[in-house]
Scaffold this motif. Sequence first.
Motif, short mmCIF file in Angstrom:
data_model
loop_
_atom_site.label_atom_id
_atom_site.label_comp_id
_atom_site.label_asym_id
_atom_site.label_seq_id
_atom_site.Cartn_x
_atom_site.Cartn_y
_atom_site.Cartn_z
N THR A 55 57.50 41.47 83.79
CA THR A 55 56.81 40.44 84.55
C THR A 55 57.10 39.08 83.96
OG1 THR A 55 55.04 42.02 84.98
CG2 THR A 55 54.59 39.73 85.48
N ALA A 56 57.58 38.15 84.79
CA ALA A 56 57.85 36.79 84.35
C ALA A 56 57.27 35.81 85.37
CB ALA A 56 59.35 36.57 84.21
N ALA A 57 56.91 34.64 84.90
CA ALA A 57 56.38 33.58 85.76
C ALA A 57 55.16 34.07 86.54
CB ALA A 57 57.46 33.08 86.72
N SER A 58 54.34 34.87 85.91
CA SER A 58 53.16 35.42 86.58
C SER A 58 52.13 34.32 86.81
CB SER A 58 52.56 36.55 85.74
OG SER A 58 52.34 36.11 84.41
N ARG A 59 51.32 34.49 87.87
CA ARG A 59 50.29 33.49 88.16
C ARG A 59 49.09 34.17 88.82
NH1 ARG A 59 51.62 32.34 93.62
NH2 ARG A 59 53.78 32.93 94.09
N GLY A 60 47.93 33.54 88.63
CA GLY A 60 46.71 34.10 89.20
C GLY A 60 46.15 35.20 88.33
N GLU A 61 45.50 36.18 88.95
CA GLU A 61 44.85 37.28 88.25
C GLU A 61 45.69 38.56 88.36
OE1 GLU A 61 40.78 37.86 89.25
OE2 GLU A 61 40.22 35.77 88.84
N TYR A 62 45.84 39.22 87.22
CA TYR A 62 46.58 40.48 87.17
C TYR A 62 45.62 41.57 86.69
CZ TYR A 62 51.32 38.72 88.00
OH TYR A 62 52.45 38.20 88.58
N VAL A 63 45.52 42.65 87.47
CA VAL A 63 44.61 43.74 87.14
C VAL A 63 45.40 45.05 87.17
CG1 VAL A 63 42.55 45.02 87.82
CG2 VAL A 63 42.63 42.53 88.11
N TYR A 64 45.27 45.81 86.08
CA TYR A 64 45.87 47.14 85.97
C TYR A 64 44.72 48.12 85.71
CZ TYR A 64 50.02 44.29 85.16
OH TYR A 64 51.02 43.35 85.26
N ASP A 65 44.46 49.00 86.64
CA ASP A 65 43.31 49.89 86.55
C ASP A 65 43.76 51.34 86.75
OD1 ASP A 65 40.75 50.91 86.44
OD2 ASP A 65 40.14 50.17 88.41
N GLN A 66 43.43 52.21 85.80
CA GLN A 66 43.76 53.64 85.86
C GLN A 66 45.26 53.87 86.03
OE1 GLN A 66 40.79 55.93 88.40
NE2 GLN A 66 40.29 53.83 88.99
N CYS A 67 46.04 53.09 85.29
CA CYS A 67 47.49 53.23 85.34
C CYS A 67 47.98 54.09 84.18
CB CYS A 67 48.16 51.86 85.32
SG CYS A 67 47.78 50.85 86.79
N HIS A 68 49.24 54.47 84.23
CA HIS A 68 49.79 55.40 83.24
C HIS A 68 51.25 55.04 82.99
CE1 HIS A 68 49.78 59.63 81.45
NE2 HIS A 68 51.05 59.27 81.38
N TRP A 69 51.55 54.74 81.72
CA TRP A 69 52.93 54.44 81.31
C TRP A 69 53.35 55.46 80.26
CZ3 TRP A 69 49.25 50.67 82.12
CH2 TRP A 69 49.56 49.65 83.03
N GLU A 70 54.45 56.16 80.50
CA GLU A 70 54.90 57.20 79.57
C GLU A 70 56.42 57.33 79.62
OE1 GLU A 70 54.10 61.96 78.60
OE2 GLU A 70 52.99 60.95 80.18
N GLY A 71 57.03 57.43 78.43
CA GLY A 71 58.46 57.67 78.38
C GLY A 71 59.32 56.47 78.69
N VAL A 72 58.79 55.26 78.43
CA VAL A 72 59.58 54.04 78.64
C VAL A 72 60.23 53.64 77.32
CG1 VAL A 72 59.48 51.61 79.32
CG2 VAL A 72 58.05 53.30 80.50
#
Length: 644
Positions: free
Chosen positions: A304-321
Amino acid sequence: MCIAASLLFTFLPMTAAAQTVVAVSTHGANPDDGVDDRISIQSAINFAIAIQRNTGQPSIVEFEPGVYNLRHPPAGLAELITIDNATDVTLRGAIGDDGAPATVLQRNVTELVNEMEGADVISIDDGTNVTLENLVLDNSPGFTSAGECVVVDVANDAVEVDVFENLPHFEGMQAFSANVWDLETRDLKVGVPHLSISTNINNFPEQWHLVPGGDGRRYRLENMGFSEHLQVGDGVSWHFNVASGGHQLRASGTNGLTLENIHITNGPEAVTSYRDVGDLTCRRVKLAPIGNQLAVGPRDGMYTAASRGEYVYDQCHWEGVRWDPLALFNKLGYVENVVDARTIEFFWYRSDNYSIDDLQATLWFETGVVEATITDHQKGATSKDASGRTIRCGTLTFADDLPEGFGPGSVFAPHRRTKTVIRNSVFQNNYGRAPYLSGVNMEIVGNTFRNNGYALAIGLSSPGAGGFSRNVVIRDNKFSRTTWSSVVSTSIPTSGAIRFYENHPAQFTTESYNDTILIENNRFEGINFNPDYAAIDLRNAQNVTIRCNEYIDTPNTVQIDEATTDVDSIIIENDGGPGGCANCDGVNTDLAPPFGELNSADIIAWIFNPDPSLAEPTDVLDGFDTLAFLSYFAVGCMAPAARQ
């Protein structure tokens, strides 16, 4: 004293907003028929966008359960599916009985090659209120492979692996972003460094070559240093693309993007990419391997680059990156000249050309730090700095006069992203910073960080990216057997499960620019691989409160770098006891007696259980009216983790 409790529900009449549903089947796209559906799906999307423009009503593009095929590569196209200049448009797949997405958009690659040029699976550009729901973004064959190590030949610096069944392989395949795994647990092998990492293919002179054995799935790799770190029986993962191939999802210039119940199983380069996206919401987004896979992607999971406003990550899953599963970068601007009392000429690294009009910014200079408002941003041309790096120039005008001392050589950080929330999510088995963040007003609450190579990292990442982090809350998270490698240069060898740091050798080596931080009620277990690594590693920080955290099998709890941290502004209180600390386990010690010694569990039991033996709290509360008691209960008697 008698307390009566009541629950009042008010039902208001609800009218569903008018909307248009466009079934992809009406445009010729049908699942599970093996036919290329790209053109038909694009036709349905274009129709839905046109209908919305004519009616002003939201449009939904609807998919059935099953696999939709997208042939790759399409001649001359940069994306397989594009959502361009759309407003109030949703792509909605089907849901299975288990709640998981049942619609698969599958990129079908005709022939795997190393560093294949490719198109993005889905691109979203210049839209407003775009939503993706209930979709699996997959590739067949995948861009990743894995196998079991069967030979380690140290004398010749060679290893041999048997590729797992149903995973792709081909003669001469590259070994980009390779890692070592424990096949019994399917976890990254703790303490073992990465086998390979780079986006420069010239750093990969050797490839896997087919040798006899393994039912035609045995490959040998020499002269890459793998034999130093592998043992027979280890798992190995690697990737075919690292700098090209197209993202599974790419979004740019969009205001209001929602991803709901999206699963991504593998992808080349950065798996998903977001640039200049305002207000991003991710719920139940999952990047994780399936089947015999061990890894998902060779680079960032969500860049993510040049992000703006509100960012919400809810009940997410990151694995094997392989790199950072979630990377949220901000820009730093560098002052070149002062034009007048309120205007500067500046540059930032890379060619990004987004606007920073009407934003708050932190101005950092030798003698102070000031928050300011940008009123005008004039974009300039690109050029090169003395070392040959690309820069973008421009001018800025501020609402007030520049502070004394702010001039050439000073730095500013525009706050385009105003809030970041990461909650109830999982980061596990990622060999990268899990996650990397910078920005203001960040809440990291109720997450699990397990078996990740690097820390939850907050701070400046490089001269071209980073930002001054302000108002950060890290609460109620679990950190388990994570952080056994330091992503920062060897000049800063320490690390932590939570780390505030800088990686900007030209500037900001000693400044305490990360400010107003609360770290409370977290659990750290097994953070013990390296005695120099701590549960919490503070650098370049001030105004930090650390309290009510629990440390299990974690000898180095809090590590503070005095040279870069305002030590006098660091508060460590009630930290490190069982369950965090006795005073934080359901007891509010911030309130004066008689409330200060009440336990929330006792009060809940007393309210709802008529057993006279549970009436003791009434003696303490006798004389207070119901409203005062309920106000106290709601705000005060809970553990600190539940109060803020």
